[in-house]
Design an enzyme around this catalytic site. Structure first.
Site, PDB file in Angstrom:
ATOM      1  N   LYS A 116      47.242 -26.355  26.472  1.00  0.00           N
ATOM      2  CA  LYS A 116      48.527 -25.972  25.879  1.00  0.00           C
ATOM      3  C   LYS A 116      49.610 -27.029  26.095  1.00  0.00           C
ATOM      4  O   LYS A 116      50.472 -27.224  25.241  1.00  0.00           O
ATOM      5  CB  LYS A 116      48.980 -24.617  26.427  1.00  0.00           C
ATOM      6  CG  LYS A 116      47.947 -23.494  26.232  1.00  0.00           C
ATOM      7  CD  LYS A 116      47.501 -23.343  24.792  1.00  0.00           C
ATOM      8  CE  LYS A 116      46.169 -22.623  24.702  1.00  0.00           C
ATOM      9  NZ  LYS A 116      45.575 -22.612  23.357  1.00  0.00           N
ATOM     10  N   GLU A 200      59.178 -22.875  30.203  1.00  0.00           N
ATOM     11  CA  GLU A 200      59.855 -22.915  28.897  1.00  0.00           C
ATOM     12  C   GLU A 200      61.045 -21.973  28.914  1.00  0.00           C
ATOM     13  O   GLU A 200      61.082 -21.024  29.700  1.00  0.00           O
ATOM     14  CB  GLU A 200      58.911 -22.407  27.788  1.00  0.00           C
ATOM     15  CG  GLU A 200      57.828 -23.372  27.391  1.00  0.00           C
ATOM     16  CD  GLU A 200      56.901 -22.772  26.332  1.00  0.00           C
ATOM     17  OE1 GLU A 200      57.094 -21.594  25.951  1.00  0.00           O
ATOM     18  OE2 GLU A 200      55.995 -23.493  25.902  1.00  0.00           O
ATOM     19  N   HIS A 235      48.614  -8.536  24.685  1.00  0.00           N
ATOM     20  CA  HIS A 235      48.209  -9.767  24.002  1.00  0.00           C
ATOM     21  C   HIS A 235      46.992  -9.583  23.113  1.00  0.00           C
ATOM     22  O   HIS A 235      46.327 -10.530  22.735  1.00  0.00           O
ATOM     23  CB  HIS A 235      48.012 -10.901  25.008  1.00  0.00           C
ATOM     24  CG  HIS A 235      49.241 -11.125  25.835  1.00  0.00           C
ATOM     25  ND1 HIS A 235      50.392 -11.659  25.314  1.00  0.00           N
ATOM     26  CD2 HIS A 235      49.524 -10.809  27.124  1.00  0.00           C
ATOM     27  CE1 HIS A 235      51.320 -11.692  26.248  1.00  0.00           C
ATOM     28  NE2 HIS A 235      50.828 -11.171  27.347  1.00  0.00           N
ATOM     29  N   ARG A 292      39.833 -21.792  15.100  1.00  0.00           N
ATOM     30  CA  ARG A 292      38.722 -20.923  14.686  1.00  0.00           C
ATOM     31  C   ARG A 292      39.159 -20.094  13.481  1.00  0.00           C
ATOM     32  O   ARG A 292      40.344 -20.083  13.145  1.00  0.00           O
ATOM     33  CB  ARG A 292      38.391 -19.953  15.829  1.00  0.00           C
ATOM     34  CG  ARG A 292      39.606 -19.099  16.209  1.00  0.00           C
ATOM     35  CD  ARG A 292      39.286 -17.923  17.103  1.00  0.00           C
ATOM     36  NE  ARG A 292      40.444 -17.037  17.218  1.00  0.00           N
ATOM     37  CZ  ARG A 292      41.394 -17.134  18.147  1.00  0.00           C
ATOM     38  NH1 ARG A 292      41.339 -18.083  19.061  1.00  0.00           N
ATOM     39  NH2 ARG A 292      42.413 -16.286  18.166  1.00  0.00           N
TER      40      ARG A 292
HETATM   41  C1  MV4 Z   1      56.531 -16.913  24.923  1.00  0.00           C
HETATM   42  C2  MV4 Z   1      57.314 -15.763  24.764  1.00  0.00           C
HETATM   43  C3  MV4 Z   1      58.691 -15.922  24.892  1.00  0.00           C
HETATM   44  N1  MV4 Z   1      59.203 -17.129  25.192  1.00  0.00           N
HETATM   45  N2  MV4 Z   1      57.091 -18.099  25.193  1.00  0.00           N
HETATM   46  C4  MV4 Z   1      52.331 -14.685  24.941  1.00  0.00           C
HETATM   47  C5  MV4 Z   1      50.952 -15.246  24.872  1.00  0.00           C
HETATM   48  C6  MV4 Z   1      51.110 -16.705  24.792  1.00  0.00           C
HETATM   49  N3  MV4 Z   1      50.151 -17.260  23.920  1.00  0.00           N
HETATM   50  C7  MV4 Z   1      52.510 -16.941  24.388  1.00  0.00           C
HETATM   51  N4  MV4 Z   1      53.227 -15.722  24.608  1.00  0.00           N
HETATM   52  C8  MV4 Z   1      54.582 -15.682  24.614  1.00  0.00           C
HETATM   53  N5  MV4 Z   1      55.196 -16.858  24.838  1.00  0.00           N
HETATM   54  C9  MV4 Z   1      58.399 -18.178  25.343  1.00  0.00           C
HETATM   55  N6  MV4 Z   1      58.938 -19.357  25.650  1.00  0.00           N
HETATM   56  C10 MV4 Z   1      56.707 -14.552  24.490  1.00  0.00           C
HETATM   57  C11 MV4 Z   1      55.323 -14.495  24.416  1.00  0.00           C
HETATM   58  C12 MV4 Z   1      54.776 -13.200  24.137  1.00  0.00           C
HETATM   59  C13 MV4 Z   1      54.109 -12.935  22.955  1.00  0.00           C
HETATM   60  C14 MV4 Z   1      53.908 -13.911  21.996  1.00  0.00           C
HETATM   61  C15 MV4 Z   1      53.234 -13.640  20.836  1.00  0.00           C
HETATM   62  C16 MV4 Z   1      52.768 -12.355  20.608  1.00  0.00           C
HETATM   63  C17 MV4 Z   1      52.945 -11.365  21.544  1.00  0.00           C
HETATM   64  C18 MV4 Z   1      53.610 -11.641  22.725  1.00  0.00           C
HETATM   65  C19 MV4 Z   1      53.790 -10.625  23.658  1.00  0.00           C
HETATM   66  C20 MV4 Z   1      54.441 -10.909  24.824  1.00  0.00           C
HETATM   67  C21 MV4 Z   1      54.924 -12.196  25.065  1.00  0.00           C
END
Ligand code: MV4
Length: 500
Positions: A116, A200, A235, A292
């Site tokens: 990442k 972040e 998630h 994918r």
């Molecule tokens: C974030 C975020 C808020 N701010 N990054 C969750 C899984 C990972 N792949 C990235 N995720 C998030 N990153 C920042 N800087 C909130 C999430 C997140 C989220 C993102 C996409 C779909 C569902 C989510 C549920 C909780 C938190």
């Protein structure tokens, strides 16, 4: 084109891939574990080969065995589906080395996007917007405090090897940084074997908007617009739709161009998905790239009119992209509901056992991608997704109504499914109004309990289903003895006694 494709997966996605290959008149080989001897994908393939015992490490994740089986059966291509080996760059490399075409991107782009922090750095260099934060992992709290100060609280600690929300910590003030960092590092170490953590700016109430992209082996790229996947629990996506109510044509163009820049930046060569977070002010940020075909690809297929799996196979064989950006349009609205075997009364744990009775909804603009049938055993070894229900409508409201009716007409008995939960989400005023943010489930569904269905109405529903089924299957044959299927046999444990 290929001589024979090995489908290195199971369940609904294996069936979906087998369908595409079959329509292209390419012979197929299914692989299966001891738990899957009677699985639908085994029945659908031209040939099938046993990999090994039920645990995935000994079957669907067993690289040596899959390569061995591919060679024994003369397969010159492998489609990995999603999950299992789909994003394993070592597997993609092994296929390349063995002269077998991996139906997916090249090993190097899969590797780069799997990290990442590396992916994020690549996007910074390519001019794709990323969430403000650290460019490299660190291990001392002072460094984190510095960066948190620079981007402003709240901040989010993330695992570099990341994904799936593991190793994530929201931090609201400098005093909490040290504890959060230790916790995130510990969790990252145990989940990924790598304790690298970075920071972040925390984006509050974002939407998850992803773009379907495609690249070929000749440097051509296109995107097939967005999917909104904000409705997630732990998630895990539950409902996806396209188009997103939050994206207008101007934003769509900008995000689509950014998505293609991402694919170009890593020399991507097949179907991929670029994930963005969209904040309340309509700023978008690159989150990660999934290398994918995705579970939710059918909603794009319904709205854009492209068979993504066939295109994957064509592009993997060396053909140029058959789609051109200026010819792609979105038409209408599509929604997907994932049908999981899970028990809402038991903390959404997987529900297993025999699927005693199974009947899909059908009708105009209703698509069911399934991996099961009446009588199959739903095992505890793998992801509990049973099928996906996808509907298309002229607009969001029509698609929503169609989905609700289709869910009402979907009958699965013997295992507990997510259907009542899905219906409750679709009927929620915030879903109807399109206020779908990533915290929808924890905010609005935390208190939800499955409705208690009276046993009598369940029995009545069952009798009506079975009688209807008998009418369809057992139309009188002229002059012949008619063997009536026994409903009592079909539905097993649901002993329906008159007056009982
Ligand atoms: C974030 C975020 C808020 N701010 N990054 C969750 C899984 C990972 N792949 C990235 N995720 C998030 N990153 C920042 N800087 C909130 C999430 C997140 C989220 C993102 C996409 C779909 C569902 C989510 C549920 C909780 C938190």
């Amino acid at each position: 084109m290929f001589n024979k494709i090995l489908v290195a997966n199971r369940g609904e996605i294996a069936c979906r891939i087998l369908q595409a290959a079959s329509e292209m008149n390419i012979p197929t080989l299914a692989v299966y574990s001891e738990a899957d001897e009677k699985a639908l994908h085994v029945l659908k393939a031209d040939e099938a080969a046993l990999l090994g015992p039920a645990p995935a490490l000994e079957s669907y994740l067993n690289i040596d065995r899959i390569i061995e089986v591919a060679k024994e059966h003369g397969c010159d291509a492998i489609h990995p589906g999603y999950g299992f080996l789909a994003e394993n760059h070592n597997f993609a490399k092994r296929c390349e080395d063995e002269g077998i075409t991996f139906i997916g991107s090249n090993a190097e782009s899969i590797r780069a996007m799997g990290n990442k922090v590396e992916a994020r750095q690549m996007m910074v260099n390519s001019g794709v917007p990323v969430i403000p934060g650290m460019e490299a992992p660190a291990a001392d709290a002072a460094k984190f405090k510095e960066h948190a100060e620079a981007v402003g609280y709240p901040v989010l600690l993330k695992a570099a090897a990341g994904g799936g929300g593991k190793g994530m910590r929201v931090v609201h003030d400098p005093d909490s940084i040290e504890d959060a960092l230790n916790g995130a590092m510990r969790e990252a170490k145990s989940a990924f074997g790598d304790d690298s953590v970075y920071l972040e700016k925390y984006i509050e109430e974002p939407r998850h908007i992803e773009f379907q992209v495609f690249g070929d082996k000749h440097g051509n790229y296109a995107h097939l617009f967005e999917r909104e996947c904000s409705i997630q629990r732990r998630h895990q996506k539950i409902i996806e739709e396209t188009p997103s109510v939050a994206v207008d044509d101007g934003l769509r163009k900008k995000m689509g161009e950014a998505a293609v820049m991402v694919a170009r930046a890593c020399n991507y060569t097949n179907a991929g998905t670029v994930e963005f977070l969209l904040d309340k002010n309509k700023n978008f940020y690159f989150l990660e790239m999934n290398t994918r075909i995705q579970v939710e690809h059918p909603i794009t297929e319904m709205v854009v009119g492209v068979d993504l799996v066939k295109e994957q196979i064509r592009v993997a064989s060396g053909k140029k992209l058959s789609i051109r950006q200026d010819q792609l349009r979105q038409h209408g609205h599509a929604i997907e509901c994932r049908i999981y075997a899970e028990d809402a009364l038991n903390n959404f744990l997987p529900s297993s056992g025999k699927l005693l009775f199974y009947r899909e909804p059908s009708g105009p603009f209703i698509r069911v991608d399934t991996g099961v049938y009446s009588g199959v055993d739903v095992s505890v070894y793998y992801d509990p997704i049973l099928s996906k229900l996808i509907v298309w409508g002229e607009n969001r409201a029509d698609a929503l109504e169609r989905m609700k009716k289709a869910l009402d007409n979907y009958i699965l008995l013997g295992v507990t499914t997510s259907i009542p939960y899905l219906k409750a989400i679709l009927e929620h005023e915030k879903f109807i109004s399109g206020e779908t943010y990533t915290d929808f489930i924890p905010t609005y569904m935390a208190e939800w309990k499955p409705p208690q269905v009276a046993e009598d109405s369940l029995k009545a529903a069952l009798i009506s289903v079975v009688l209807n089924e008998m009418n369809q299957k057992a139309a009188p044959v002229e002059g012949g003895e008619q063997e009536m299927p026994s409903p009592w046999k079909t539905i097993g444990k649901w002993e329906i006694g008159m007056g009982g």
